[in-house]
Scaffold this motif. Structure first.
Motif, short mmCIF file in Angstrom:
data_model
loop_
_atom_site.label_atom_id
_atom_site.label_comp_id
_atom_site.label_asym_id
_atom_site.label_seq_id
_atom_site.Cartn_x
_atom_site.Cartn_y
_atom_site.Cartn_z
N ASN B 406 -36.34 22.44 -2.84
CA ASN B 406 -37.62 21.94 -3.31
C ASN B 406 -37.88 20.55 -2.78
OD1 ASN B 406 -39.09 23.74 -4.87
ND2 ASN B 406 -37.75 23.46 -6.64
N SER B 407 -39.10 20.11 -2.91
CA SER B 407 -39.42 18.75 -2.53
C SER B 407 -39.40 17.81 -3.73
CB SER B 407 -40.80 18.68 -1.88
OG SER B 407 -40.80 19.48 -0.73
N LEU B 408 -39.62 18.37 -4.88
CA LEU B 408 -39.51 17.58 -6.10
C LEU B 408 -38.31 18.11 -6.87
CD1 LEU B 408 -43.01 17.12 -7.78
CD2 LEU B 408 -41.61 15.41 -6.68
N ASP B 409 -37.59 17.18 -7.49
CA ASP B 409 -36.42 17.60 -8.26
C ASP B 409 -36.90 18.05 -9.65
OD1 ASP B 409 -33.93 18.07 -9.11
OD2 ASP B 409 -33.25 16.00 -9.12
N TYR B 410 -37.46 19.23 -9.70
CA TYR B 410 -38.07 19.71 -10.94
C TYR B 410 -37.03 19.88 -12.04
CZ TYR B 410 -42.23 20.90 -8.21
OH TYR B 410 -43.33 20.85 -7.42
N HIS B 411 -37.47 19.67 -13.28
CA HIS B 411 -36.58 19.88 -14.42
C HIS B 411 -36.75 21.33 -14.85
CE1 HIS B 411 -36.08 15.65 -14.32
NE2 HIS B 411 -37.34 15.42 -14.59
N PHE B 412 -35.76 22.13 -14.58
CA PHE B 412 -35.86 23.54 -14.94
C PHE B 412 -35.27 23.77 -16.32
CE2 PHE B 412 -35.94 23.90 -10.25
CZ PHE B 412 -37.16 24.54 -10.14
N ASN B 413 -35.58 24.91 -16.87
CA ASN B 413 -34.98 25.25 -18.16
C ASN B 413 -33.75 26.12 -17.98
OD1 ASN B 413 -36.66 27.22 -17.23
ND2 ASN B 413 -37.54 27.76 -19.20
N PHE B 414 -33.19 26.06 -16.78
CA PHE B 414 -31.92 26.75 -16.56
C PHE B 414 -31.08 25.85 -15.68
CE2 PHE B 414 -35.41 28.52 -14.06
CZ PHE B 414 -35.06 28.10 -12.79
N LYS B 415 -29.81 26.17 -15.59
CA LYS B 415 -28.90 25.34 -14.84
C LYS B 415 -29.00 25.72 -13.36
CE LYS B 415 -24.08 25.33 -14.34
NZ LYS B 415 -23.79 26.68 -14.03
N LEU B 416 -29.11 24.70 -12.50
CA LEU B 416 -29.09 24.98 -11.07
C LEU B 416 -27.66 24.84 -10.58
CD1 LEU B 416 -32.20 23.17 -9.56
CD2 LEU B 416 -31.87 25.60 -9.92
N ASP B 417 -27.21 25.82 -9.82
CA ASP B 417 -25.86 25.71 -9.27
C ASP B 417 -25.84 24.83 -8.04
OD1 ASP B 417 -24.02 27.77 -10.79
OD2 ASP B 417 -26.04 28.56 -10.67
N GLY B 418 -27.01 24.62 -7.49
CA GLY B 418 -27.11 23.72 -6.36
C GLY B 418 -28.57 23.50 -6.07
N ALA B 419 -28.92 22.27 -5.74
CA ALA B 419 -30.33 22.01 -5.43
C ALA B 419 -30.39 21.12 -4.22
CB ALA B 419 -31.02 21.33 -6.61
N LEU B 420 -31.35 21.41 -3.37
CA LEU B 420 -31.56 20.60 -2.20
C LEU B 420 -32.97 20.05 -2.31
CD1 LEU B 420 -30.21 19.78 0.39
CD2 LEU B 420 -31.24 21.75 1.49
N ILE B 421 -33.05 18.73 -2.43
CA ILE B 421 -34.36 18.12 -2.59
C ILE B 421 -34.67 17.38 -1.29
CG2 ILE B 421 -35.78 16.58 -3.99
CD1 ILE B 421 -34.61 19.07 -5.43
N VAL B 422 -35.60 17.91 -0.53
CA VAL B 422 -35.92 17.33 0.77
C VAL B 422 -37.43 17.10 0.85
CG1 VAL B 422 -34.00 18.35 2.02
CG2 VAL B 422 -36.11 19.65 1.74
N GLU B 423 -37.83 16.28 1.83
CA GLU B 423 -39.26 16.06 2.00
C GLU B 423 -39.90 17.39 2.41
OE1 GLU B 423 -37.25 14.22 5.67
OE2 GLU B 423 -36.82 14.56 3.57
N PRO B 424 -41.17 17.57 2.11
CA PRO B 424 -41.80 18.89 2.27
C PRO B 424 -41.62 19.47 3.67
CG PRO B 424 -43.30 17.40 1.19
CD PRO B 424 -42.12 16.58 1.54
N SER B 425 -41.72 18.63 4.70
CA SER B 425 -41.69 19.19 6.05
C SER B 425 -40.32 19.79 6.38
CB SER B 425 -42.05 18.11 7.06
OG SER B 425 -41.12 17.05 6.94
N THR B 426 -39.29 19.41 5.63
CA THR B 426 -37.94 19.89 5.92
C THR B 426 -37.62 21.19 5.18
OG1 THR B 426 -37.40 17.57 6.07
CG2 THR B 426 -35.57 19.07 6.18
N VAL B 427 -38.53 21.61 4.28
CA VAL B 427 -38.23 22.82 3.49
C VAL B 427 -37.96 24.04 4.39
CG1 VAL B 427 -39.19 24.48 1.85
CG2 VAL B 427 -39.28 22.05 1.35
N PRO B 428 -38.82 24.32 5.38
CA PRO B 428 -38.52 25.48 6.25
C PRO B 428 -37.22 25.27 7.01
CG PRO B 428 -40.72 24.58 6.72
CD PRO B 428 -40.09 23.65 5.76
N ALA B 429 -36.96 24.02 7.39
CA ALA B 429 -35.73 23.74 8.11
C ALA B 429 -34.51 24.02 7.24
CB ALA B 429 -35.74 22.28 8.57
N ALA B 430 -34.63 23.63 5.97
CA ALA B 430 -33.51 23.88 5.06
C ALA B 430 -33.28 25.38 4.89
CB ALA B 430 -33.79 23.22 3.72
#
Lengths: 421, 784, 162
Positions: B406-430
């Motif tokens: 994601n581009s924003l580190d959203y607060h989810f109501n579940f546990k994330l096992d891993g999150a990658l927070i990158v600028e929007p243009s890098t999302v497809p790259a990720a």
């Protein structure tokens, strides 16, 4: 009759709470032997079963049997928890055991932990017990330094870590599952059983919870054998018991005597009724057990079965003595107020009922009672008893029922007299 | 299996089933308050006491598992005495204010008091009084009525995933309250109102406006998201009073989101359009339908004559029903015009010609709660699709692994096992990075066109974690593409890469749509020629525009461009249920009805088409959209529009859908990353955009209670990385100028936001205020 | 013999005199005719006439918009809209009674938890225009205010029998 001290230290010992003093009386021998010999847990349980040791916290469940319920060989962490949240009005035995003999409790917990395959133990100490807690912490430090607690004890595979946890002043946390909730950092409220703690206990793991006195009794049993302990008491009530005698006696205090001792002798030991007064009633096991009129209790011996047959219970062994100057209405009002204040609020009958009970009794004592209130009280108590998750509901109901049974005339007199306080 | 007997009825039930469940299934009634099928067992109300043979005392049916040979009586003297005892205790401190309580008439306590209570109380003391709490704009409280069943507490802990309610105090003084008296901000908080068995938690917007017994139920489907939650719209004298969930285990179970529940406020708002209107000079004149239609016909024909059918463009809101969409596109296509689209929040349409626009039901939504691993890409699923968020939470509690890019580190109501927070243009790259690791594990080469992207994505441990998890149990794994993907300038790349991963290792994919996007796509509200996509229709001004159900500035991420084009156009018709700013650019406004007054079908992301019924008669002269379109087509003398009722439209649609006109081959041709990527100049900030939960559609923007919630701010607030906010010596609420490279700028409140990564600025869309920024991906920031 | 008896009966107008005895008796007995509308017959405190909405002594309207009267009304004569008043209390915004529909059964009064809607003993009312058969909240409260003393005393008299 004199005291027979098993859980409490001998009175001639200087600073009995130190490791040196404890070891001088044979302390930690049992624990060392178990570690070095790697005694099979089955043997320990057998020994405990033969000792006739029953839970000293009030319910009187055989300790050996309780330990045998643990899924000892199941994988994963297991816990042993000591319930030192002694809050029952009239009870103060655990305080002296921890304060005067902390090492025996540590040894008892270590052995129990070993027996059930738990490598971690918690001692949940009542929040108001600051001095006992400090003594226990000091004893823990000593035990760790002496290599009796920790990892790879005496170069074996056995490990045992022990921590103490202070409560925050809630009576309900003396209930084993509420204690676990509190230990986990949650609001102290009993859990519904089943599952029992032996399956799902502290932090969701199998856990055994025992009273301080029960655990403290284990080391001497291991040292001297189950039979020795059983022989101290009577059939079905083995060993000794610390009775906390309070109320209208000359020498209130803790008295450790063999179970099965006639009440009369216990009363003598406590110096008898205060000057020139007559025994009126006794609550033999802490405020929650039914009250017994003088005549009934004088015929009893102090053990589980005898008191049960007489319509009361040994409870935690807190004997509250009342002489003829006691107003039973006032007494019940005070007891009901305690349960009203200490109900955790989880289940309906207790949350709503305890307040109602107290208010009606309070009204009666203030001269605004009606005769119909007495039936209402009994009916309410019956509707609380046995309908709640934990035993606090029963504890609130039994005094009302027993006071109404034995002392209804005092309540009637109070209602009918216009001189009510 | 165990054989038990309840009230003399012999039953076969699974071992370990609780008595109450067995009884429910057998249709035997046991009174209860704290027990709820979807929540854990608390056994604290003590109402469900039953008598079990050989048990020493009555046992709670909700917490007593069955045992073989058990004989249970729910009606024996002992059981009834216990139930009556509990009822007496419950009632002693419960106020007797049923006449003014909104729960009155649908209150389990009231109902059960009738069966188990006495008419005269023995309680003569004073009743307990508890202070009411202000817990936000959605839920009204009357805590004196609380019976401490803890359903709301357990709902927060277990289902919603944020513990907002809890108990404090002991015994009689126990109170259910929020943490430090704060507000309840969950996006599904309204369900607590349904769960509360008494009137302690009631709906604030509905407060005191009707009684349950006089409301009429209408079966409807929520249009706000692509889940299609089933609703009961409840009306009184033709006015929508409230919305409650309709159980459907395949879709929403028994929950609905607050958006579904409180969105109805808009349909009663004074902004409703109730008359056809014509623009005359710079003011509006009310007119009748006949005049309005003739004006539209005249205007359209003039433009078609001068500019040809290509000169007309039609944009439709994704909130429209399938029938409206179908008729709208049919109307356009009957005029030989392909200029129709509903995807006003999409920028990259390259994938249109290359793959299925709707990839079909890859798995039923039901399965989401048992899926074993999930990769969320560009999605704040909790706020975009609240009910799917709940399902993922259930999955997470059940041990599934959830990762997010994601581009924003959203607060989810579940546990994330891993999150990658990158600028929007890098999302497809990720995502390409993940694909690269998938290719290593599977042993297939990554197609060359993805490699450039994968290089940009760099090398990160989390890629291999995600790849391993996806491949390990691929049939039970899922990639979810969210709204930020759809709005992404390289949406086609994201689609292509995720498609490739899906094909090589067999994971499932869900491409989340806006509202009824699936239904509209299936029914032709997308251009056959991809050139005629929404962005082109908007940015190359046409001479006539037909706008359907849109607030054009807020409902499109290039609303600024659309606005300019509308100004340039000769003739604009707006079909709208509401008065709005964008009305000013129209020449004719035709009042249509929102979903509460219009029957039709919605298709959810799973492909399930569900009928939603009109709950009320149209307001004023407004008419259901499909009728307006039908008559308009007749007026335009187009053939094939002689529908008598909705079923006619429907049967024609079904035939059309089965032809699947939008099937495309999916050879994937991929654009390469543009030169901006990876080498950002220091002065430029990446723009992170999303549409906040209560800004997504014309209905929620006009739902007054939802607008007051913590999830919404009346004016947009930009967010800057906490560290960088410090560099700017920002204080929260400072106004700053944000300028696009083209020089369009706005001034906006900026605050430090711990969800924002470095060199990024978060600016929400869905506001008129932020519309001038359009879809600019990079912005400069200047202090005012 | 019978004929002779008959002859004398007829000759002395016995039957006529018998009949006139009743008439004569009425001449001197107390009259029960009431000179309506100058005179009125007594009415039971339970008399069910025109509707009224009552207030508390402090001037606050009693009605809490619980809509029980609306629900119980067998003739569907009552229509209520409710809302939350500024002070947070539950109040009606509309309380209409259609007097043509009303069958004066008194169920509304029985259902009312706050003794707000009552049936007064007013039975002499008429309408002159179409639509006046529906009386609204303002009018109902007005009636209540005007006849509060009578209403209260009638409830008081009836109280022992409830």
């Amino acid at each position: 009759m004199t005291e027979v001290r098993v859980c409490l230290p001998e009175s001639n010992l200087e600073e009995p709470w130190t490791l040196a003093a404890y070891e001088s009386t044979g302390g930690y021998q049992a624990w060392r032997k178990i570690i070095t010999e790697q005694t099979p847990p089955e043997d320990i349980i057998e020994n405990l079963k033969s000792s006739g040791l029953r839970g000293r916290g009030g319910a009187g469940f055989p300790t050996g049997l309780k330990l045998s319920f643990m899924p000892r060989n199941a994988p994963g962490q297991k816990y042993i928890v000591c319930n030192s949240d002694e809050s029952e009005p009239g009870t103060f035995k655990d305080r002296d055991i921890i304060r005067l003999n902390p090492h025996q409790l540590i040894e008892g917990m270590a052995i129990a932990g070993y027996t059930i395959g738990a490598t971690v133990g918690y001692n949940y100490i009542r929040g108001e017990y600051y001095e006992p807690w400090a003594r226990f912490e000091a004893a823990l430090t000593e035990a760790y330094e002496a290599g009796l607690l920790g990892h790879s004890l005496l170069n074996s595979d056995t490990s045992f870590d022990l921590y103490s946890q202070r409560g925050a002043g809630a009576y309900i946390c003396g209930e084993e599952t509420a204690l676990l909730e509190s230990l986990e950092g949650k609001k102290g409220q009993p859990r519904f059983k089943p599952p029992f703690p032996a399956q799902v206990g502290a932090f969701g793991r199998p856990t055994t919870i025992n009273n301080t006195e029960s655990l403290s009794s284990i080391p001497p049993i291991m040292r001297k054998g189950g039979k020795w302990f059983a022989d101290l008491g009577v059939e079905k009530s083995g060993g000794t018991k610390v009775f906390s005698v309070s109320g209208h006696v000359n020498k209130p205090g803790n008295y450790e005597v063999p179970l099965g001792l006639p009440f009369k002798e216990l009363l003598e030991l406590a110096g008898g009724i205060r000057n020139g007064h007559q025994l009126k009633a006794v609550i033999p096991g802490g405020s929650s057990v039914p009250v017994m009129p003088a005549a009934n209790i004088m015929a009893c011996t102090m053990d589980y079965d005898s008191l049960q047959q007489a319509g009361s219970a040994l409870g935690a062994g807190s004997v509250i003595i009342m002489d003829e100057t006691t107003c039973m209405v006032k007494m019940l009002e005070r007891i009901s107020y305690f349960y009203y204040a200490e109900s955790c609020g989880q289940c309906t009958p207790c949350r709503e009922g305890t307040g109602w009970l107290y208010r009606v009794i309070h009204r009666i004592r203030n001269g605004q009672g009606k005769l119909t209130d007495l039936d209402l009280l009994v009916d309410m108590a019956n509707r609380i008893e046995g309908r709640t998750i934990c035993a606090l509901g029963d504890a609130a109901a039994w005094p009302v029922q027993s006071f109404m049974k034995h002392y209804r005339h005092e309540f009637e007199a109070m209602i009918q007299s216009d001189k009510a306080a | 299996m165990a054989t038990i007997e309840i009230d003399g009825k012999s039953l076969e039930v699974e071992n370990g089933t609780m008595i109450i469940k067995a009884a429910d299934e057998a249709g035997i009634y046991i009174p209860r308050f704290c027990y709820h099928e979807k929540l854990s067992i608390a056994a604290n109300c003590r109402m469900c006491m039953v008598d079990i043979e050989k048990a020493p005392k009555p046992m709670p049916a909700c917490a007593t598992p069955v045992a073989d040979g058990m004989k249970i009586s729910t009606l024996s003297e002992r059981a009834v005495e216990a139930q009556k005892g509990t009822m007496e205790f419950l009632l002693i401190n419960h106020p007797l204010d049923c006449p003014i309580c909104d729960q009155g008439g649908e209150c389990p306590l009231q109902d059960q008091a009738l069966g188990y209570g006495k008419d005269v109380s023995r309680f003569t003391e004073k009743k307990r009084v508890v202070e009411d709490k202000d817990i936000g704009p959605l839920i009204a409280t009357a805590m004196t009525r609380c019976i401490h069943c803890t359903r709301c507490v357990r709902f927060g802990q277990e289902v919603a995933g944020i513990m907002e309610m809890g108990g404090t105090g002991r015994g009689e003084h126990m109170e259910i309250t929020t943490f430090l008296g704060g507000s309840i901000d969950s996006e599904v908080s309204g369900n607590m109102i349904d769960l509360c068995p008494v009137g302690a938690l009631t709906s604030k917007p509905y407060r005191y406006s009707a009684r349950s017994w006089e409301l009429q139920n209408h079966d409807a489907v929520s249009p706000h998201d692509c889940v299609g939650a089933n609703l009961h719209i409840q009306t009184l004298r033709n006015e929508v009073k409230r919305i409650v969930p309709r159980d459907n285990s395949a879709v929403n179970e028994c929950w609905i989101s607050d958006r579904d529940r409180f969105g109805y406020e808009a349909v009663n708002s004074p902004e409703r359009l109730t008359q056809p209107m014509l623009k005359s000079g710079d003011h509006w004149e009310v007119t009748d339908w006949k005049t309005a239609f003739s004006k539209v016909v005249q205007g359209l024909q003039t433009e078609i004559n001068s500019a040809g059918p290509e000169g007309v463009a039609a944009l439709i809101s994704p909130l429209a029903t399938n029938e409206e969409g179908y008729l709208f596109q049919k109307l356009l296509r009957s005029m030989d015009c392909d200029n129709i689209d509903h995807r006003l929040r999409q920028v990259d349409f390259l994938a249109d010609s290359q793959q299925n626009l709707y990839s079909g039901a890859e798995l039923p939504l039901e399965k989401l709660s048992t899926i074993s691993s999930v990769l969320l890409v560009g999605s704040n699923i909790r706020k975009e699709q609240p009910l799917l968020g709940l399902k993922l939470r259930a999955a997470s509690l059940g041990g599934s692994k959830i990762y997010a890019i994601n581009s924003l580190d959203y607060h989810f109501n579940f546990k994330l096992d891993g999150a990658l927070i990158v600028e929007p243009s890098t999302v497809p790259a990720a995502l390409a990075g993940v694909a690269l690791d998938v290719s290593r594990i599977v042993g297939t080469d990554l197609p060359e066109q993805f490699s450039a992207w994968a290089q940009l994505g760099g090398n990160r441990d989390v890629y291999s974690d995600i790849a391993e998890v996806l491949v390990a149990d691929s049939a039970e794994s899922l990639i979810i593409l969210g709204d930020s993907c759809r709005q992404h300038p390289h949406y086609s790349v994201i689609l292509a890469i995720s498609n490739w991963i899906r094909e090589v290792c067999g994971v499932k994919r869900i491409d989340l749509h806006e509202a009824n996007g699936v239904g509209l796509t299936q029914n032709g509200c997308v251009p056959k020629n991809s050139e005629n996509n929404a962005l082109n229709l908007v940015s190359n001004p046409r001479s006539a525009y037909l706008l359907y159900g849109l607030d054009c500035v807020e409902d499109s991420i290039y609303g600024n461009v659309l606005e300019d084009s509308l100004k340039k156009a000769n003739f604009v018709v707006s079909f709208s249920a509401f008065k709005s700013e964008s009305m000013n650019h129209a020449d004719v406004v035709l009042p249509i009805t929102p979903y509460t007054e219009c029957s039709g079908h919605f298709t959810n992301v799973e492909g399930m088409t569900q009928r939603s019924n009109a709950a009320a008669l149209p307001r004023g002269e407004a008419r259901p959209g499909w009728k307006v379109l039908r008559v308009l087509a007749n007026q335009l003398s187009l053939s094939g529009f002689d529908f008598v009722d909705l079923n006619d439209v429907n049967s024609e649609m079904e035939n059309t859908i089965s032809e699947k006109p939008f099937e495309y081959p999916h050879d994937i041709e991929i654009t390469l990353p543009d030169k901006h990527n990876g080498q950002d100049s220091n002065k430029l900030f990446h723009r992170i955009m999303d549409v906040p939960i209560y800004r997504v559609d014309p209905l929620v923007r006009r739902a007054t209670a939802l607008q007051k919630t913590a999830d919404n701010s009346i004016r947009p607030i930009a967010g800057l990385n906490v560290e960088q906010a410090r560099e700017f010596t920002l204080r929260d609420g400072t106004l700053m100028n944000v300028v696009t490279p083209e020089g369009n700028g706005i001034s906006i409140q900026v605050q430090a936001d711990n969800r924002v990564p470095v060199n990024c600025i978060y600016i929400p869309a869905g506001y008129i205020e932020t519309a001038p920024l359009g879809v600019a991906t990079h912005l400069t920031l200047e202090e005012v | 013999m019978t004929m002779v008896k008959q002859f004398f009966k007829n000759f002395f107008l016995v039957e006529l005199l018998k009949g006139l005895r009743v008439t004569g008796g009425q001449l001197i007995s107390k009259k029960i005719t009431v000179q309506y509308p100058d005179e009125k017959t007594p009415k039971s405190p339970r008399f069910r006439g025109l509707h009224a909405l009552r207030r508390y002594a402090n001037g606050e309207e009693r009605c809490i918009a619980c809509k029980l009267c609306e629900a119980v009304c067998p003739a569907l004569a009552i229509t209520i809209d409710s809302t939350e008043r500024e002070d947070g209390t539950r109040r009606t915004t509309r309380y209409d009674v259609d007097l043509f529909k009303c069958i004066y059964c008194g169920f509304c009064e029985e259902a009312c938890p706050v003794d707000s809607i009552v049936l007064t003993d007013i039975h002499e009312f008429h309408f002159e225009e179409k639509g006046m058969n529906v009386i609204d909240k303002v009018k109902l409260l007005e009636i209540g205010d005007k006849y509060e003393r009578d209403i209260a005393s009638a409830r008081h008299k009836d109280a022992p029998y409830r």
